[in-house]
Design a protein around this motif. Structure first.
Motif, PDB file in Angstrom:
ATOM      1  N   ALA A  36       0.847  -1.193   0.000  1.00 46.09           N
ATOM      2  CA  ALA A  36       0.000   0.000   0.000  1.00 46.09           C
ATOM      3  C   ALA A  36       0.880   1.240   0.000  1.00 46.09           C
ATOM      4  O   ALA A  36       1.962   1.232   0.578  1.00 46.09           O
ATOM      5  N   GLY A  77      -5.720  -1.736  -5.428  1.00 41.35           N
ATOM      6  CA  GLY A  77      -4.739  -1.176  -4.509  1.00 41.35           C
ATOM      7  C   GLY A  77      -4.036   0.065  -5.005  1.00 41.35           C
ATOM      8  O   GLY A  77      -3.240   0.650  -4.289  1.00 41.35           O
ATOM      9  N   VAL A  78      -4.323   0.481  -6.231  1.00 36.27           N
ATOM     10  CA  VAL A  78      -3.760   1.723  -6.765  1.00 36.27           C
ATOM     11  C   VAL A  78      -4.868   2.770  -6.684  1.00 36.27           C
ATOM     12  O   VAL A  78      -5.957   2.574  -7.216  1.00 36.27           O
ATOM     13  N   GLU A  79      -4.590   3.859  -5.997  1.00 34.57           N
ATOM     14  CA  GLU A  79      -5.599   4.901  -5.766  1.00 34.57           C
ATOM     15  C   GLU A  79      -5.686   5.855  -6.954  1.00 34.57           C
ATOM     16  O   GLU A  79      -4.667   6.361  -7.427  1.00 34.57           O
ATOM     17  N   VAL A  80      -6.903   6.091  -7.422  1.00 37.23           N
ATOM     18  CA  VAL A  80      -7.138   7.099  -8.462  1.00 37.23           C
ATOM     19  C   VAL A  80      -7.365   8.429  -7.748  1.00 37.23           C
ATOM     20  O   VAL A  80      -8.353   8.596  -7.038  1.00 37.23           O
ATOM     21  N   VAL A  81      -6.442   9.364  -7.918  1.00 42.72           N
ATOM     22  CA  VAL A  81      -6.551  10.683  -7.293  1.00 42.72           C
ATOM     23  C   VAL A  81      -7.466  11.575  -8.124  1.00 42.72           C
ATOM     24  O   VAL A  81      -8.298  12.297  -7.585  1.00 42.72           O
ATOM     25  N   LEU A  95      -2.609   8.911 -10.390  1.00 44.74           N
ATOM     26  CA  LEU A  95      -2.679   7.765  -9.494  1.00 44.74           C
ATOM     27  C   LEU A  95      -1.728   7.968  -8.326  1.00 44.74           C
ATOM     28  O   LEU A  95      -0.707   8.640  -8.463  1.00 44.74           O
ATOM     29  N   ARG A  96      -2.052   7.371  -7.178  1.00 40.92           N
ATOM     30  CA  ARG A  96      -1.125   7.298  -6.039  1.00 40.92           C
ATOM     31  C   ARG A  96      -0.837   5.819  -5.831  1.00 40.92           C
ATOM     32  O   ARG A  96      -1.763   5.018  -5.704  1.00 40.92           O
ATOM     33  N   LEU A  97       0.434   5.470  -5.817  1.00 41.92           N
ATOM     34  CA  LEU A  97       0.806   4.069  -5.706  1.00 41.92           C
ATOM     35  C   LEU A  97       2.169   3.930  -5.072  1.00 41.92           C
ATOM     36  O   LEU A  97       2.958   4.884  -5.078  1.00 41.92           O
TER      37      LEU A  97
END
Length: 141
Positions: A36, A77-81, A95-97
């Motif tokens: 994460a 598990g990869v956040e779309v900002v 993305l935030r990863l």
């Protein structure tokens, strides 16, 4: 005496080689894919998906569906900002990863988006807290 010194030297060399090989193995072992993003390992990745304007949108969307783009992207598990349509360009997604998953995201895009989009990647990091602290410090005086 000379034999003992040679034995000790050989043992030291062997121990050093083993230490180096275990260190290099630890450094090259890929991190777990389900890591994460945290403050110390997260990157932001802005991806420009530029439409192929020589083809109609319904054709591009059909190709994306055929290649499984929306099924694979974004990976779990990869956040779309943010995910915006930029008129005349295409889509811009941030993305935030964890940095360790950068290759995985790149491969998903290569496998599922190429052909419909030309892509540009801009990896960045979160500077907001540092920038705001500098601003607060500058305006406090």
């Amino acid at each position: 005496m000379r034999s003992n010194r040679r034995t000790v030297t050989m043992a030291a060399l062997l121990a050093g080689a083993l230490a180096l090989s275990s260190t290099s193995l630890a450094q090259t072992t890929p991190p777990q894919g389900n890591a994460a993003p945290t403050a110390d390992n997260a990157v932001l990745l802005t991806v420009f998906f530029k439409h192929d304007q020589s083809r109609p949108l319904n054709e591009l969307n059909a190709q994306l569906e055929k290649q499984g783009f929306y099924k694979a992207f974004p990976p779990p598990g990869v956040e779309v900002v943010s995910w915006y349509v930029m008129m005349g360009i295409g889509q811009v997604i941030t993305l935030r990863l964890p940095a360790s998953r950068l290759r995985e995201v790149n491969r998903i895009i290569e496998d599922t988006a190429w052909g419909s989009y030309r892509t540009e990647f801009y990896p960045t990091y979160d500077y907001k807290a540092v920038g705001m602290a500098q601003h607060d410090k500058a305006t406090a005086n």
